[in-house]
Each structure stands twice: as structure tokens, then as C-alpha cells.
Design an enzyme around this catalytic site. Sequence first.
Site, PDB file in Angstrom:
ATOM      1  N   LYS A   1       0.781  -1.227  -0.013  1.00 51.29           N
ATOM      2  CA  LYS A   1       0.160   0.084   0.056  1.00 51.29           C
ATOM      3  C   LYS A   1       0.853   1.182  -0.094  1.00 51.29           C
ATOM      4  O   LYS A   1       2.070   0.997   0.499  1.00 51.29           O
ATOM      5  CB  LYS A   1      -0.883  -0.042   1.360  1.00 51.29           C
ATOM      6  CG  LYS A   1      -2.168   0.750   1.236  1.00 51.29           C
ATOM      7  CD  LYS A   1      -3.353  -0.139   0.437  1.00 51.29           C
ATOM      8  CE  LYS A   1      -4.564   0.781   0.463  1.00 51.29           C
ATOM      9  NZ  LYS A   1      -5.734   0.064  -0.126  1.00 51.29           N
ATOM     10  N   GLY A  15     -25.658   1.974   1.130  1.00 48.01           N
ATOM     11  CA  GLY A  15     -24.693   2.732   0.228  1.00 48.01           C
ATOM     12  C   GLY A  15     -24.865   2.095  -1.198  1.00 48.01           C
ATOM     13  O   GLY A  15     -24.627   1.020  -1.530  1.00 48.01           O
ATOM     14  N   VAL A  16     -25.535   3.039  -1.911  1.00 49.30           N
ATOM     15  CA  VAL A  16     -25.674   2.683  -3.201  1.00 49.30           C
ATOM     16  C   VAL A  16     -24.953   3.480  -4.261  1.00 49.30           C
ATOM     17  O   VAL A  16     -25.323   4.188  -4.976  1.00 49.30           O
ATOM     18  CB  VAL A  16     -27.172   2.651  -3.712  1.00 49.30           C
ATOM     19  CG1 VAL A  16     -27.877   1.121  -3.745  1.00 49.30           C
ATOM     20  CG2 VAL A  16     -28.220   3.597  -3.245  1.00 49.30           C
ATOM     21  N   GLY A  17     -23.693   3.279  -4.039  1.00 50.06           N
ATOM     22  CA  GLY A  17     -22.746   3.996  -5.019  1.00 50.06           C
ATOM     23  C   GLY A  17     -22.151   3.300  -6.055  1.00 50.06           C
ATOM     24  O   GLY A  17     -22.833   2.382  -6.722  1.00 50.06           O
ATOM     25  N   ASN A  18     -20.808   3.302  -6.354  1.00 49.92           N
ATOM     26  CA  ASN A  18     -20.258   2.611  -7.585  1.00 49.92           C
ATOM     27  C   ASN A  18     -20.449   1.190  -7.382  1.00 49.92           C
ATOM     28  O   ASN A  18     -20.874   0.624  -8.580  1.00 49.92           O
ATOM     29  CB  ASN A  18     -18.774   3.099  -7.509  1.00 49.92           C
ATOM     30  CG  ASN A  18     -18.570   4.308  -8.022  1.00 49.92           C
ATOM     31  OD1 ASN A  18     -19.094   4.735  -9.028  1.00 49.92           O
ATOM     32  ND2 ASN A  18     -17.599   4.897  -7.554  1.00 49.92           N
ATOM     33  N   VAL A  19     -20.241   0.614  -6.259  1.00 52.24           N
ATOM     34  CA  VAL A  19     -20.350  -0.731  -6.007  1.00 52.24           C
ATOM     35  C   VAL A  19     -21.857  -1.227  -5.715  1.00 52.24           C
ATOM     36  O   VAL A  19     -22.433  -2.123  -6.373  1.00 52.24           O
ATOM     37  CB  VAL A  19     -19.495  -1.275  -4.930  1.00 52.24           C
ATOM     38  CG1 VAL A  19     -19.516  -2.963  -4.837  1.00 52.24           C
ATOM     39  CG2 VAL A  19     -17.932  -1.130  -5.345  1.00 52.24           C
ATOM     40  N   TYR A  45     -24.551   0.103  -5.995  1.00 51.11           N
ATOM     41  CA  TYR A  45     -25.672   0.349  -7.103  1.00 51.11           C
ATOM     42  C   TYR A  45     -25.850  -0.897  -7.973  1.00 51.11           C
ATOM     43  O   TYR A  45     -26.582  -1.390  -8.404  1.00 51.11           O
ATOM     44  CB  TYR A  45     -25.533   1.436  -7.777  1.00 51.11           C
ATOM     45  CG  TYR A  45     -26.759   1.982  -8.847  1.00 51.11           C
ATOM     46  CD1 TYR A  45     -27.987   2.244  -8.351  1.00 51.11           C
ATOM     47  CD2 TYR A  45     -26.670   1.483 -10.162  1.00 51.11           C
ATOM     48  CE1 TYR A  45     -29.174   2.409  -9.197  1.00 51.11           C
ATOM     49  CE2 TYR A  45     -27.918   1.745 -10.952  1.00 51.11           C
ATOM     50  CZ  TYR A  45     -29.144   2.185 -10.471  1.00 51.11           C
ATOM     51  OH  TYR A  45     -29.911   2.379 -11.101  1.00 51.11           O
TER      52      TYR A  45
END
Length: 350
Positions: free
Chosen positions: A80, A185-189, A191
Site C-alpha cells: 500500500k 450505500g448505493v454508490g459505485n459498487v 448500485y
Amino acid sequence: MSVFSHPEFDNHEQLAFFCDEETGLQAIIAVHNTNLGPALGGCRMWDYASDEEALRDVLRLSKGMTYKSALANLKLGGGKSVILGDPRKHKTEDLLAAMGRFLERTGDQYIAAEDSGTSVPDLQVMNRYTNNVAGVTERTGIDDLPCNGDPSPATAYGTFVGLKTAVKYKLGTDDLTGLKVAIQGVGNVGYRLAKHLKMAGAELFVTDIHDEQVRLAVTELDATAVSQSDILSLDVDVLAPCALGAVLNDATIPRIKAKVIAGAANNMLAHARHDQMLLDHGILYAPDYVVNAGGIIDIYYERIGHEHNAVRAHIETIADTLNEIFQRSDNSGRPTGEIANILAEERFMK
Ligand code: NAD
């Protein structure tokens, strides 16, 4: 600031500190373990309160990547990097270029990808100065749509595979018709996961801090909007956290009615002991870093040049890994998160 005796040091192979006076770049690269291959992990930019906080974060996150790649059956180690600074105030093209040169000088044992505070275009700037950057190539994503390197479609597909596997194991069915799933959470992943679930016939309950995301899921996917405070305790079959970490804790676990937890959010367990608490409550927890490995699988294949059918097939192996974890957890009476860590260590430790 201690390094070798740092509580999170845990046998890191390499730690590199970088300072560039001209651009103000201060960054750390941590390579935890390369037994299985070069370390791949995100490059995070964050306004850390102190150098100590940045060091703790990079050490903790790079170790996590070793475990994640080992369980995803990838020939990759864990690493990282962190850039110290506020991405909204301090991120400049010159600073990103300096980070690219730092990556090049550090050698090929660490490959950087996007993370919190960095984007695909930021990584594309670094990519001008080094080959040690991944997730930056325009290609066709696993959903057959053009993809600029964003791993979210692959992460969402892997999360769908993981969720189905956990449902089969705990509820004994392959058929998701009418299965009630709550998505935080319906963001990039989240949704995209909701889309997969909708196509499989599931009934969706969603929440998000951004109203427009919720509206989209309601209008496009016939989801039911739920308040942020109710999402974790809904009377549903599956809870899919896809927003933030530490949502599984002393306060939330006793209120959870879902029998299965499978989502993309990183570090869902507030503390390692919550793994046992979920087991005690009869909830099957699909370890987050196993479920959300689709993204790193996608990035790995981008580097080795395979096409997206190979990526999809590899992502589907998440099911085999989860089944092994669930079975060993049942056989031993130990919680799934603990079993996942043991399995990862068996794979990467020589
Ligand atoms: P994102 O930012 O696109 O989506 C997260 C969504 O959660 C946003 O819409 C946000 O508004 C919402 N949210 C934030 N706080 C919330 C809260 N308290 N309640 C309800 N909603 C809230 O991020 P993403 O890329 O979809 O990632 C989601 C999670 O999956 C993160 O934990 C991320 O670390 C993890 N993850 C993502 C990937 C990837 O490929 N994107 C890979 C591995 C893990």
C-alpha cells in the site's frame, strides 16, 4: 516514531519514505509480503493528523492486501502507499508526477492502484513516469461496458457471487426470487450490486446519504427507500454493507435480523471480536475482504493482459473460497473472519 517495533509492523519486507521538497510530496510505500508475487495495493491520499497516523494506516492496509490477494488466488503480495495531504487542497499534477517517479525508483515490488483520495486520472499521471501503476487502461469491463480502469463493476460482480454463495450455504437456496436484501450505500459498487440482485429477482431495500443515489435505485430498480438509521435492523434475509467500515459493532449486531451479511464495504467489523459475536447471533458473515476481491482480480488481469471472460471466471472462484471458509468454520466452531485469516496465512506463508 518506532518502525521495526511498531505494533502494526508485523514483518513488513520493505518500507520506503519519500520527500520531494519542490512539490511538497511526502509519501510512504509499505510492502508487507511478496511470497506470492509483487505487492499490489491502492495509493491513498489523506490529510493525516500526524506522521504516526500515516505510518499506522499504510502498515495496516498493506498487510490487509497480502491476505486479500492470497484468498483471491492471485500471484500477488500485499502493499500500500499513502500520500500525506488533503487531496482537495494539496493534490497537483507535479505532486502526482513526483509520486510516479518515487514509484519508479522504489522498484517493481510494489504496484499502485487508485484508492481513497486518488482517482484513475491521478494514477494515469503517475503512469507517465513508471510502469508500477495498475488500473489505468481503457478497456471493456466485465459488464461489457467501456471501462477506464475503475474496478467497481468487477467488485460488484464479486460481491454478487459472494452474496449468492452465502445465501446458498445459510438459507439453502440458489433462487434469489423474492429474497429480501438491504443495501447500505448505493454508490459505485452498491448500485451495481443492486442491479445484479434485481435481475436475479431479489427485493431491494436501500439507503444512502445522497438522495439522488437512492432515487435512482427506487426508480430504476424498484427498490424501497429506507432511512439510514433503519437499514441495519430491517427484517430482511441479507444485509449488504456497501458504504463504510465498522458497521458491525456492539450496538448494531444485536439489532440485525438478517441471517446473512455479505457486502463490499472494507473493514466491516469494528473489532475482531465482532466476528465471534456474529457467530453467536446465528448470522453468517461472509468476510468482506474475500467478497470484495473482484476489483483486485480485475486489476491483476489488466496487467497480465487477459480478457474479461477470464476475469469473470476468476471472480467466480470467490464462491469456492467462501464455501471452504464456511465449511471450516462449521467444522471448527470458529468464526468465519478468523478462518479466512488462517486460510490466507496457509497460502502466503512459506
Ligand atoms: P462509493 O463512494 O462510490 O459509494 C459509497 C456510497 O455509500 C456512496 O453513495 C455514499 O454516499 C454512501 N454512504 C456513505 N456513508 C453512508 C452512510 N452512513 N449511510 C448510507 N450510505 C452512505 O464507494 P464504492 O466504490 O461503491 O465502495 C463502497 C465500499 O466498498 C467502500 O467501503 C469501499 O472501500 C469498498 N470497496 C470498493 C471497491 C471498488 O472497487 N470500488 C473495492 C473493494 C472495496
